[in-house]
Design an enzyme around this catalytic site. Structure first.
Site, PDB file in Angstrom:
ATOM      1  N   ASN A   1       0.842  -1.196   0.000  1.00 25.80           N
ATOM      2  CA  ASN A   1       0.000   0.000   0.000  1.00 25.80           C
ATOM      3  C   ASN A   1       0.874   1.241   0.000  1.00 25.80           C
ATOM      4  O   ASN A   1       2.102   1.149  -0.023  1.00 25.80           O
ATOM      5  CB  ASN A   1      -0.969  -0.015   1.195  1.00 25.80           C
ATOM      6  CG  ASN A   1      -0.217  -0.077   2.505  1.00 25.80           C
ATOM      7  OD1 ASN A   1       0.509   0.838   2.873  1.00 25.80           O
ATOM      8  ND2 ASN A   1      -0.364  -1.187   3.210  1.00 25.80           N
TER       9      ASN A   1
ATOM     10  N   ASP B   1      -4.263  -6.285   5.267  1.00 22.15           N
ATOM     11  CA  ASP B   1      -5.258  -7.106   5.960  1.00 22.15           C
ATOM     12  C   ASP B   1      -5.246  -8.544   5.447  1.00 22.15           C
ATOM     13  O   ASP B   1      -5.586  -9.470   6.177  1.00 22.15           O
ATOM     14  CB  ASP B   1      -6.654  -6.504   5.763  1.00 22.15           C
ATOM     15  CG  ASP B   1      -6.797  -5.181   6.522  1.00 22.15           C
ATOM     16  OD1 ASP B   1      -6.126  -5.046   7.566  1.00 22.15           O
ATOM     17  OD2 ASP B   1      -7.535  -4.295   6.063  1.00 22.15           O
TER      18      ASP B   1
ATOM     19  N   ASP C   1      -3.674  -9.714  13.356  1.00 28.22           N
ATOM     20  CA  ASP C   1      -3.725  -8.318  13.795  1.00 28.22           C
ATOM     21  C   ASP C   1      -2.620  -8.128  14.850  1.00 28.22           C
ATOM     22  O   ASP C   1      -2.742  -8.584  15.988  1.00 28.22           O
ATOM     23  CB  ASP C   1      -5.099  -7.978  14.375  1.00 28.22           C
ATOM     24  CG  ASP C   1      -5.246  -6.482  14.608  1.00 28.22           C
ATOM     25  OD1 ASP C   1      -4.286  -5.856  15.116  1.00 28.22           O
ATOM     26  OD2 ASP C   1      -6.310  -5.938  14.262  1.00 28.22           O
ATOM     27  N   ILE C   2      -1.549  -7.469  14.441  1.00 32.67           N
ATOM     28  CA  ILE C   2      -0.354  -7.362  15.299  1.00 32.67           C
ATOM     29  C   ILE C   2      -0.671  -6.560  16.559  1.00 32.67           C
ATOM     30  O   ILE C   2      -0.371  -6.979  17.679  1.00 32.67           O
ATOM     31  CB  ILE C   2       0.798  -6.707  14.504  1.00 32.67           C
ATOM     32  CG1 ILE C   2       1.128  -7.569  13.281  1.00 32.67           C
ATOM     33  CG2 ILE C   2       2.026  -6.509  15.389  1.00 32.67           C
ATOM     34  CD1 ILE C   2       1.975  -6.883  12.239  1.00 32.67           C
TER      35      ILE C   2
ATOM     36  N   LYS D   1       7.334 -17.292 -11.002  1.00 32.33           N
ATOM     37  CA  LYS D   1       6.517 -16.210 -11.538  1.00 32.33           C
ATOM     38  C   LYS D   1       5.288 -16.800 -12.231  1.00 32.33           C
ATOM     39  O   LYS D   1       5.415 -17.738 -13.047  1.00 32.33           O
ATOM     40  CB  LYS D   1       7.348 -15.393 -12.533  1.00 32.33           C
ATOM     41  CG  LYS D   1       6.601 -14.202 -13.071  1.00 32.33           C
ATOM     42  CD  LYS D   1       7.418 -13.427 -14.090  1.00 32.33           C
ATOM     43  CE  LYS D   1       6.546 -12.340 -14.700  1.00 32.33           C
ATOM     44  NZ  LYS D   1       7.147 -11.736 -15.879  1.00 32.33           N
TER      45      LYS D   1
HETATM   46  N1  CTP Z   1      -2.809  -3.180  12.663  1.00 31.98           N
HETATM   47  C1  CTP Z   1      -2.005  -4.252  12.999  1.00 31.98           C
HETATM   48  N2  CTP Z   1      -2.128  -5.432  12.327  1.00 31.98           N
HETATM   49  C2  CTP Z   1      -3.046  -5.569  11.342  1.00 31.98           C
HETATM   50  C3  CTP Z   1      -3.852  -4.492  10.986  1.00 31.98           C
HETATM   51  C4  CTP Z   1      -3.711  -3.294  11.668  1.00 31.98           C
HETATM   52  O1  CTP Z   1      -1.174  -4.114  13.891  1.00 31.98           O
HETATM   53  N3  CTP Z   1      -3.147  -6.735  10.716  1.00 31.98           N
HETATM   54  C5  CTP Z   1      -2.688  -1.937  13.440  1.00 31.98           C
HETATM   55  C6  CTP Z   1      -2.186  -0.751  12.655  1.00 31.98           C
HETATM   56  O2  CTP Z   1      -0.771  -0.624  12.773  1.00 31.98           O
HETATM   57  C7  CTP Z   1      -2.907   0.401  13.346  1.00 31.98           C
HETATM   58  C8  CTP Z   1      -4.227  -0.202  13.736  1.00 31.98           C
HETATM   59  O3  CTP Z   1      -4.000  -1.595  13.840  1.00 31.98           O
HETATM   60  O4  CTP Z   1      -2.268   0.805  14.529  1.00 31.98           O
HETATM   61  C9  CTP Z   1      -5.383   0.062  12.801  1.00 31.98           C
HETATM   62  O5  CTP Z   1      -5.003  -0.215  11.487  1.00 31.98           O
HETATM   63  P1  CTP Z   1      -6.013   0.025  10.268  1.00 31.98           P
HETATM   64  O6  CTP Z   1      -5.400  -0.529   9.029  1.00 31.98           O
HETATM   65  O7  CTP Z   1      -6.485   1.432  10.264  1.00 31.98           O
HETATM   66  O8  CTP Z   1      -7.240  -0.837  10.724  1.00 31.98           O
HETATM   67  P2  CTP Z   1      -7.686  -2.284  10.408  1.00 31.98           P
HETATM   68  O9  CTP Z   1      -7.451  -3.114  11.620  1.00 31.98           O
HETATM   69  O10 CTP Z   1      -7.082  -2.784   9.148  1.00 31.98           O
HETATM   70  O11 CTP Z   1      -9.265  -2.078  10.257  1.00 31.98           O
HETATM   71  P3  CTP Z   1     -10.158  -1.653   8.971  1.00 31.98           P
HETATM   72  O12 CTP Z   1      -9.705  -2.540   7.857  1.00 31.98           O
HETATM   73  O13 CTP Z   1     -11.529  -1.937   9.451  1.00 31.98           O
HETATM   74  O14 CTP Z   1      -9.931  -0.203   8.750  1.00 31.98           O
END
Ligand code: CTP
Length: 421
Positions: free
Chosen positions: A224, A293, A322-323, A303
Protein backbone atom coordinates in the site's frame (compact mmCIF):
# COMPACT_ATOMS: atom_id res chain seq x y z
CA UNK A 1 11.81 24.11 10.56
CA UNK A 2 13.63 25.99 13.26
CA UNK A 3 14.18 23.45 16.00
CA UNK A 4 16.99 25.54 17.52
CA UNK A 5 15.22 28.91 17.53
CA UNK A 6 16.43 31.01 20.46
CA UNK A 7 19.44 28.79 21.19
CA UNK A 8 22.92 30.26 21.30
CA UNK A 9 25.61 27.71 20.55
CA UNK A 10 29.32 28.21 21.00
CA UNK A 11 30.89 26.06 18.29
CA UNK A 12 34.46 25.21 19.28
CA UNK A 13 36.93 23.90 16.70
CA UNK A 14 40.10 22.11 17.72
CA UNK A 15 42.77 20.96 15.28
CA UNK A 16 41.84 18.22 12.84
CA UNK A 17 40.99 17.71 9.19
CA UNK A 18 37.31 17.36 10.20
CA UNK A 19 37.35 21.17 10.59
CA UNK A 20 36.06 21.25 7.01
CA UNK A 21 32.83 19.62 8.23
CA UNK A 22 32.47 22.29 10.93
CA UNK A 23 31.77 24.83 8.19
CA UNK A 24 28.70 22.90 7.05
CA UNK A 25 27.69 22.23 10.66
CA UNK A 26 27.79 25.95 11.41
CA UNK A 27 25.42 26.65 8.51
CA UNK A 28 23.11 23.80 9.54
CA UNK A 29 22.84 25.11 13.11
CA UNK A 30 21.99 28.58 11.82
CA UNK A 31 19.45 27.19 9.35
CA UNK A 32 17.65 25.63 12.34
CA UNK A 33 17.41 29.03 14.01
CA UNK A 34 20.43 28.98 16.36
CA UNK A 35 22.93 31.79 16.72
CA UNK A 36 26.48 30.46 16.53
CA UNK A 37 29.63 31.91 18.09
CA UNK A 38 32.75 30.23 16.74
CA UNK A 39 35.83 29.78 18.93
CA UNK A 40 38.91 28.17 17.34
CA UNK A 41 42.21 26.87 18.64
CA UNK A 42 45.43 27.81 16.88
CA UNK A 43 45.63 24.28 15.47
CA UNK A 44 42.09 24.54 14.06
CA UNK A 45 43.11 27.71 12.21
CA UNK A 46 45.71 25.61 10.38
CA UNK A 47 42.89 23.56 8.84
CA UNK A 48 40.24 26.19 8.12
CA UNK A 49 40.51 29.97 8.26
CA UNK A 50 38.71 32.06 10.85
CA UNK A 51 37.48 34.19 7.95
CA UNK A 52 35.51 31.23 6.57
CA UNK A 53 33.89 30.60 9.93
CA UNK A 54 33.25 34.30 10.45
CA UNK A 55 31.46 34.55 7.12
CA UNK A 56 29.34 31.48 7.84
CA UNK A 57 28.45 32.43 11.42
CA UNK A 58 28.08 36.11 10.63
CA UNK A 59 30.04 36.95 13.81
CA UNK A 60 33.68 37.66 14.59
CA UNK A 61 35.56 34.48 15.49
CA UNK A 62 37.47 34.24 18.77
CA UNK A 63 40.78 32.45 19.06
CA UNK A 64 42.87 34.08 21.76
CA UNK A 65 42.42 34.50 25.50
CA UNK A 66 44.22 37.83 25.11
CA UNK A 67 41.59 39.21 22.70
CA UNK A 68 41.31 42.93 23.46
CA UNK A 69 37.88 43.24 21.81
CA UNK A 70 36.15 42.29 25.05
CA UNK A 71 35.80 45.39 27.28
CA UNK A 72 36.52 43.35 30.44
CA UNK A 73 39.27 41.30 28.71
CA UNK A 74 37.46 38.14 29.74
CA UNK A 75 36.36 36.45 26.55
CA UNK A 76 36.32 33.04 28.26
CA UNK A 77 33.76 34.24 30.82
CA UNK A 78 31.60 36.30 28.47
CA UNK A 79 31.40 33.68 25.73
CA UNK A 80 30.57 30.79 28.05
CA UNK A 81 27.94 32.72 30.08
CA UNK A 82 25.79 33.54 27.05
CA UNK A 83 25.86 30.00 25.60
CA UNK A 84 23.00 27.48 25.80
CA UNK A 85 25.59 24.82 24.95
CA UNK A 86 29.22 24.53 23.94
CA UNK A 87 29.75 22.08 21.09
CA UNK A 88 33.33 21.04 20.33
CA UNK A 89 33.37 19.79 16.73
CA UNK A 90 35.88 18.54 15.87
CA UNK A 91 37.29 17.55 19.25
CA UNK A 92 40.81 16.17 18.71
CA UNK A 93 42.40 13.49 20.91
CA UNK A 94 44.69 16.18 22.28
CA UNK A 95 41.80 18.49 23.11
CA UNK A 96 39.95 15.66 24.88
CA UNK A 97 43.05 15.06 27.00
CA UNK A 98 43.23 18.77 27.79
CA UNK A 99 39.60 18.92 28.85
CA UNK A 100 40.09 15.87 31.02
CA UNK A 101 42.93 17.45 32.95
CA UNK A 102 41.23 20.81 33.27
CA UNK A 103 44.04 22.52 31.43
CA UNK A 104 43.32 26.04 30.25
CA UNK A 105 46.18 27.48 28.21
CA UNK A 106 44.11 28.65 25.24
CA UNK A 107 40.73 30.35 24.91
CA UNK A 108 38.69 27.26 24.01
CA UNK A 109 39.93 25.07 26.87
CA UNK A 110 39.81 28.05 29.25
CA UNK A 111 36.20 28.67 28.28
CA UNK A 112 35.24 24.99 28.76
CA UNK A 113 36.81 24.98 32.23
CA UNK A 114 35.15 28.27 33.16
CA UNK A 115 31.66 27.20 32.06
CA UNK A 116 29.13 26.97 34.89
CA UNK A 117 28.29 23.35 35.76
CA UNK A 118 25.13 24.13 37.67
CA UNK A 119 22.65 26.94 38.20
CA UNK A 120 19.53 28.43 36.69
CA UNK A 121 19.26 31.33 34.28
CA UNK A 122 18.70 34.62 36.10
CA UNK A 123 19.57 33.18 39.52
CA UNK A 124 20.40 35.29 42.58
CA UNK A 125 23.00 37.99 42.03
CA UNK A 126 22.81 37.46 38.28
CA UNK A 127 24.10 33.91 38.74
CA UNK A 128 24.65 32.09 35.50
CA UNK A 129 22.94 29.03 34.10
CA UNK A 130 24.56 25.63 33.64
CA UNK A 131 26.21 25.36 30.23
CA UNK A 132 26.29 21.82 28.82
CA UNK A 133 29.37 20.60 26.93
CA UNK A 134 28.85 18.44 23.84
CA UNK A 135 31.81 16.72 22.24
CA UNK A 136 32.15 15.41 18.68
CA UNK A 137 35.48 13.54 18.62
CA UNK A 138 37.47 13.27 15.38
CA UNK A 139 40.71 11.37 14.97
CA UNK A 140 42.59 8.51 13.34
CA UNK A 141 41.26 5.06 14.23
CA UNK A 142 44.35 4.08 16.24
CA UNK A 143 44.17 7.30 18.24
CA UNK A 144 40.47 6.66 18.89
CA UNK A 145 41.04 3.04 19.96
CA UNK A 146 44.01 3.93 22.18
CA UNK A 147 43.35 3.12 25.85
CA UNK A 148 44.27 6.70 26.78
CA UNK A 149 41.54 8.14 24.55
CA UNK A 150 38.98 5.57 25.68
CA UNK A 151 39.86 6.30 29.31
CA UNK A 152 39.47 10.02 28.69
CA UNK A 153 36.11 9.42 27.05
CA UNK A 154 34.74 7.63 30.09
CA UNK A 155 36.07 10.28 32.47
CA UNK A 156 34.75 13.18 30.39
CA UNK A 157 31.28 11.61 30.52
CA UNK A 158 31.63 11.14 34.27
CA UNK A 159 32.54 14.84 34.47
CA UNK A 160 29.24 15.71 32.80
CA UNK A 161 30.13 16.07 29.11
CA UNK A 162 27.90 14.55 26.44
CA UNK A 163 29.88 12.54 23.89
CA UNK A 164 28.14 12.49 20.52
CA UNK A 165 30.05 9.47 19.25
CA UNK A 166 32.10 8.95 16.11
CA UNK A 167 31.46 7.68 12.61
CA UNK A 168 33.19 4.83 10.90
CA UNK A 169 34.68 4.50 7.43
CA UNK A 170 37.41 5.85 5.19
CA UNK A 171 39.67 8.35 6.96
CA UNK A 172 41.67 11.26 5.60
CA UNK A 173 44.88 9.42 6.62
CA UNK A 174 43.98 6.62 4.18
CA UNK A 175 43.01 4.11 6.87
CA UNK A 176 39.52 2.76 7.49
CA UNK A 177 37.87 2.43 10.89
CA UNK A 178 36.21 4.28 13.79
CA UNK A 179 37.07 7.84 14.67
CA UNK A 180 35.69 10.03 11.87
CA UNK A 181 33.70 12.99 13.03
CA UNK A 182 29.96 12.45 12.58
CA UNK A 183 28.47 14.13 9.53
CA UNK A 184 27.03 17.65 10.01
CA UNK A 185 23.45 16.36 9.52
CA UNK A 186 24.00 13.71 12.22
CA UNK A 187 25.47 16.22 14.65
CA UNK A 188 22.58 18.58 13.97
CA UNK A 189 20.05 15.84 14.77
CA UNK A 190 21.95 15.09 18.01
CA UNK A 191 22.05 18.75 19.06
CA UNK A 192 18.30 19.14 18.39
CA UNK A 193 17.63 15.95 20.38
CA UNK A 194 19.80 17.19 23.23
CA UNK A 195 17.49 20.15 23.83
CA UNK A 196 14.25 18.12 23.83
CA UNK A 197 12.74 17.33 27.28
CA UNK A 198 13.55 13.77 28.40
CA UNK A 199 9.94 12.78 29.02
CA UNK A 200 10.44 9.10 28.23
CA UNK A 201 13.80 8.50 29.94
CA UNK A 202 13.92 4.91 31.15
CA UNK A 203 11.25 3.77 28.67
CA UNK A 204 11.66 1.32 25.80
CA UNK A 205 9.45 2.33 22.89
CA UNK A 206 8.59 -0.09 20.10
CA UNK A 207 7.28 1.46 16.87
CA UNK A 208 5.89 -0.26 13.77
CA UNK A 209 6.01 1.73 10.54
CA UNK A 210 5.47 1.60 6.79
CA UNK A 211 3.49 -0.85 4.69
CA UNK A 212 3.83 -4.60 4.59
CA UNK A 213 4.49 -6.53 1.39
CA UNK A 214 2.61 -9.75 0.80
CA UNK A 215 4.18 -11.83 -1.97
CA UNK A 216 2.04 -13.27 -4.76
CA UNK A 217 5.02 -14.80 -6.51
CA UNK A 218 8.78 -14.04 -6.56
CA UNK A 219 8.30 -10.81 -8.53
CA UNK A 220 4.89 -9.47 -7.48
CA UNK A 221 3.13 -8.63 -4.28
CA UNK A 222 0.43 -6.64 -2.51
CA UNK A 223 1.37 -3.50 -0.63
CA UNK A 224 0.00 0.00 0.00
CA UNK A 225 0.99 3.66 -0.20
CA UNK A 226 2.17 4.12 3.39
CA UNK A 227 5.53 5.95 3.31
CA UNK A 228 6.46 5.21 6.92
CA UNK A 229 7.15 8.91 7.58
CA UNK A 230 4.82 9.20 10.59
CA UNK A 231 6.24 6.11 12.27
CA UNK A 232 9.83 7.21 11.62
CA UNK A 233 9.03 10.66 13.06
CA UNK A 234 7.56 9.01 16.18
CA UNK A 235 10.66 6.84 16.56
CA UNK A 236 12.83 9.95 16.31
CA UNK A 237 10.68 11.90 18.79
CA UNK A 238 10.72 9.00 21.26
CA UNK A 239 14.51 8.83 21.02
CA UNK A 240 14.77 12.60 21.48
CA UNK A 241 12.62 12.15 24.61
CA UNK A 242 15.25 9.84 26.06
CA UNK A 243 13.69 6.44 25.33
CA UNK A 244 15.45 3.39 23.97
CA UNK A 245 13.70 2.84 20.63
CA UNK A 246 13.16 -0.17 18.37
CA UNK A 247 11.64 0.58 14.98
CA UNK A 248 10.15 -2.33 13.04
CA UNK A 249 9.84 -1.11 9.46
CA UNK A 250 8.13 -2.55 6.41
CA UNK A 251 9.68 -1.82 2.99
CA UNK A 252 10.33 1.95 2.94
CA UNK A 253 13.20 4.09 1.73
CA UNK A 254 13.78 6.34 4.73
CA UNK A 255 16.96 6.93 6.73
CA UNK A 256 17.01 5.49 10.26
CA UNK A 257 16.66 8.19 12.92
CA UNK A 258 19.80 8.66 15.05
CA UNK A 259 20.15 6.29 17.97
CA UNK A 260 17.20 4.11 16.93
CA UNK A 261 17.51 0.32 16.49
CA UNK A 262 15.82 -0.60 13.22
CA UNK A 263 14.60 -4.03 12.16
CA UNK A 264 13.44 -4.32 8.54
CA UNK A 265 10.64 -6.76 7.74
CA UNK A 266 8.53 -7.51 4.68
CA UNK A 267 5.28 -9.32 5.44
CA UNK A 268 2.73 -8.96 8.24
CA UNK A 269 3.78 -12.36 9.56
CA UNK A 270 7.45 -11.26 9.73
CA UNK A 271 6.35 -8.09 11.50
CA UNK A 272 4.26 -10.04 14.03
CA UNK A 273 7.23 -12.27 14.89
CA UNK A 274 9.62 -9.36 15.47
CA UNK A 275 7.07 -7.23 17.33
CA UNK A 276 5.89 -9.95 19.72
CA UNK A 277 9.50 -10.75 20.65
CA UNK A 278 10.50 -7.08 21.08
CA UNK A 279 7.32 -6.32 23.06
CA UNK A 280 8.68 -8.44 25.94
CA UNK A 281 11.11 -5.66 26.85
CA UNK A 282 9.05 -2.66 25.67
CA UNK A 283 7.06 -0.29 27.87
CA UNK A 284 5.29 1.49 24.99
CA UNK A 285 4.10 0.18 21.60
CA UNK A 286 3.08 2.66 18.90
CA UNK A 287 1.63 0.79 15.91
CA UNK A 288 1.65 3.07 12.88
CA UNK A 289 2.28 0.36 10.27
CA UNK A 290 -0.29 0.01 7.50
CA UNK A 291 -0.41 -3.76 7.76
CA UNK A 292 -2.00 -5.55 4.79
CA UNK A 293 -5.26 -7.11 5.96
CA UNK A 294 -4.93 -10.02 3.54
CA UNK A 295 -2.16 -12.07 1.98
CA UNK A 296 -2.21 -14.60 -0.83
CA UNK A 297 -2.90 -17.97 0.79
CA UNK A 298 0.20 -19.38 -0.87
CA UNK A 299 2.90 -17.41 -2.65
CA UNK A 300 3.76 -19.15 -5.95
CA UNK A 301 7.31 -20.53 -6.12
CA UNK A 302 7.74 -19.26 -9.68
CA UNK A 303 6.52 -16.21 -11.54
CA UNK A 304 2.88 -16.75 -12.52
CA UNK A 305 2.80 -16.64 -16.34
CA UNK A 306 -0.13 -15.77 -18.60
CA UNK A 307 -1.63 -19.02 -19.88
CA UNK A 308 -3.10 -17.50 -23.06
CA UNK A 309 -6.71 -17.96 -21.96
CA UNK A 310 -7.16 -14.27 -21.16
CA UNK A 311 -8.31 -15.25 -17.64
CA UNK A 312 -6.54 -13.78 -14.60
CA UNK A 313 -5.10 -16.30 -12.14
CA UNK A 314 -7.45 -17.28 -9.32
CA UNK A 315 -5.80 -16.01 -6.15
CA UNK A 316 -6.89 -17.26 -2.73
CA UNK A 317 -6.44 -14.95 0.26
CA UNK A 318 -5.93 -15.50 3.98
CA UNK A 319 -6.47 -12.88 6.68
CA UNK A 320 -3.28 -11.54 8.26
CA UNK A 321 -2.83 -11.57 12.04
CA UNK A 322 -3.72 -8.32 13.80
CA UNK A 323 -0.35 -7.36 15.30
CA UNK A 324 -1.59 -4.55 17.51
CA UNK A 325 -4.58 -6.47 18.90
CA UNK A 326 -2.39 -9.54 19.54
CA UNK A 327 0.19 -7.55 21.51
CA UNK A 328 -2.50 -5.47 23.29
CA UNK A 329 -3.93 -8.74 24.62
CA UNK A 330 -0.58 -10.00 25.91
CA UNK A 331 0.05 -10.34 29.63
CA UNK A 332 2.44 -7.34 29.62
CA UNK A 333 -0.17 -5.03 28.12
CA UNK A 334 -2.97 -6.34 30.34
CA UNK A 335 -0.88 -5.83 33.48
CA UNK A 336 -0.20 -2.22 32.43
CA UNK A 337 3.54 -2.79 31.87
CA UNK A 338 3.12 -2.11 28.13
CA UNK A 339 1.15 0.95 27.00
CA UNK A 340 -0.28 0.33 23.51
CA UNK A 341 -1.14 3.06 20.99
CA UNK A 342 -2.93 2.30 17.73
CA UNK A 343 -3.35 4.35 14.58
CA UNK A 344 -6.37 4.41 12.30
CA UNK A 345 -6.04 5.45 8.69
CA UNK A 346 -9.55 6.24 7.47
CA UNK A 347 -11.07 7.92 4.46
CA UNK A 348 -14.20 9.31 6.23
CA UNK A 349 -16.08 9.44 9.59
CA UNK A 350 -12.75 9.61 11.43
CA UNK A 351 -14.12 10.00 14.96
CA UNK A 352 -16.64 7.15 14.77
CA UNK A 353 -14.13 4.79 13.15
CA UNK A 354 -11.37 5.73 15.60
CA UNK A 355 -13.61 5.16 18.62
CA UNK A 356 -14.78 1.80 17.29
CA UNK A 357 -11.23 0.76 16.43
CA UNK A 358 -9.95 1.69 19.88
CA UNK A 359 -12.52 -0.61 21.47
CA UNK A 360 -11.96 -3.39 18.92
CA UNK A 361 -8.17 -3.38 19.31
CA UNK A 362 -8.34 -3.05 23.10
CA UNK A 363 -5.87 -0.14 23.31
CA UNK A 364 -6.00 2.82 25.73
CA UNK A 365 -5.09 5.41 23.06
CA UNK A 366 -5.97 5.47 19.38
CA UNK A 367 -4.76 8.09 16.93
CA UNK A 368 -6.92 8.74 13.89
CA UNK A 369 -5.82 10.31 10.63
CA UNK A 370 -7.19 10.58 7.12
CA UNK A 371 -5.24 8.12 4.96
CA UNK A 372 -5.30 9.91 1.59
CA UNK A 373 -4.30 13.19 3.31
CA UNK A 374 -1.25 11.71 5.02
CA UNK A 375 0.26 8.93 2.88
CA UNK A 376 3.59 10.19 1.56
CA UNK A 377 3.08 13.74 2.93
CA UNK A 378 5.47 15.57 5.26
CA UNK A 379 2.62 16.96 7.35
CA UNK A 380 -0.54 15.55 8.84
CA UNK A 381 -3.34 16.21 11.36
CA UNK A 382 -4.20 13.80 14.18
CA UNK A 383 -7.23 13.02 16.32
CA UNK A 384 -6.41 11.44 19.69
CA UNK A 385 -9.13 9.24 21.17
CA UNK A 386 -8.95 7.75 24.66
CA UNK A 387 -11.36 6.87 27.50
CA UNK A 388 -11.53 10.52 28.59
CA UNK A 389 -12.49 11.94 25.20
CA UNK A 390 -10.78 13.36 22.13
CA UNK A 391 -8.08 15.88 21.31
CA UNK A 392 -7.23 17.27 17.89
CA UNK A 393 -3.65 18.00 16.92
CA UNK A 394 -4.02 20.42 13.99
CA UNK A 395 -2.08 20.15 10.76
CA UNK A 396 1.69 20.41 11.29
CA UNK A 397 4.87 18.64 10.23
CA UNK A 398 4.95 14.95 11.13
CA UNK A 399 7.91 15.55 13.44
CA UNK A 400 6.10 18.33 15.33
CA UNK A 401 3.03 16.09 15.68
CA UNK A 402 5.20 13.16 16.75
CA UNK A 403 6.72 15.27 19.55
CA UNK A 404 3.25 16.30 20.75
CA UNK A 405 2.07 12.72 20.62
CA UNK A 406 5.11 11.56 22.60
CA UNK A 407 4.29 14.17 25.27
CA UNK A 408 0.71 12.79 25.43
CA UNK A 409 2.00 9.22 25.65
CA UNK A 410 4.50 10.15 28.37
CA UNK A 411 1.68 11.57 30.52
CA UNK A 412 -0.32 8.36 30.18
CA UNK A 413 2.48 5.78 30.28
CA UNK A 414 3.63 6.64 33.78
CA UNK A 415 6.75 8.54 32.79
CA UNK A 416 8.68 10.48 35.37
CA UNK A 417 8.37 13.87 33.69
CA UNK A 418 10.97 16.10 32.08
CA UNK A 419 14.52 15.50 33.29
CA UNK A 420 17.34 17.96 32.92
CA UNK A 421 20.36 16.69 31.11
N1 CTP B 1 -2.81 -3.18 12.66
C1 CTP B 1 -2.01 -4.25 13.00
N2 CTP B 1 -2.13 -5.43 12.33
C2 CTP B 1 -3.05 -5.57 11.34
C3 CTP B 1 -3.85 -4.49 10.99
C4 CTP B 1 -3.71 -3.29 11.67
O1 CTP B 1 -1.17 -4.11 13.89
N3 CTP B 1 -3.15 -6.73 10.72
C5 CTP B 1 -2.69 -1.94 13.44
C6 CTP B 1 -2.19 -0.75 12.65
O2 CTP B 1 -0.77 -0.62 12.77
C7 CTP B 1 -2.91 0.40 13.35
C8 CTP B 1 -4.23 -0.20 13.74
O3 CTP B 1 -4.00 -1.59 13.84
O4 CTP B 1 -2.27 0.80 14.53
C9 CTP B 1 -5.38 0.06 12.80
O5 CTP B 1 -5.00 -0.22 11.49
P1 CTP B 1 -6.01 0.03 10.27
O6 CTP B 1 -5.40 -0.53 9.03
O7 CTP B 1 -6.49 1.43 10.26
O8 CTP B 1 -7.24 -0.84 10.72
P2 CTP B 1 -7.69 -2.28 10.41
O9 CTP B 1 -7.45 -3.11 11.62
O10 CTP B 1 -7.08 -2.78 9.15
O11 CTP B 1 -9.27 -2.08 10.26
P3 CTP B 1 -10.16 -1.65 8.97
O12 CTP B 1 -9.71 -2.54 7.86
O13 CTP B 1 -11.53 -1.94 9.45
O14 CTP B 1 -9.93 -0.20 8.75
Amino acid sequence: MTDLAGKHIVLGLSGGIACYKAAELCRALIREGATVQVVMTEAAAQFITPVTMQALSNRPVYGSQWDAREPNNMAHINLSREADAILIAPCSADFMAKLLHGRADDLLSLMCLARPLSGEAGGPGGASKAVPLLIAPAMNREMWAHPATQRNLVQLQADGATILGVGSGFQACGETGDGRMLEPAELLEDVIAFFQPKRLAGHHVLVTAGPTYEAIDPVRGITNRSSGKMGFAIARAAREAGAEVTLVAGPVSLPTPRGVTRVDVRSAQDMLGVVTAAAQAATVLVATAAVADWRPAKAADHKIKKDGSGQPPALQFTENPDILATVAQSARARSGALFCVGFAAESHDLLAHAQAKRARKGVPLLVGNIGPATFGQDDNALLLVDAQGTRELPRASKLALARELIAEIAQRAGATGPKTV
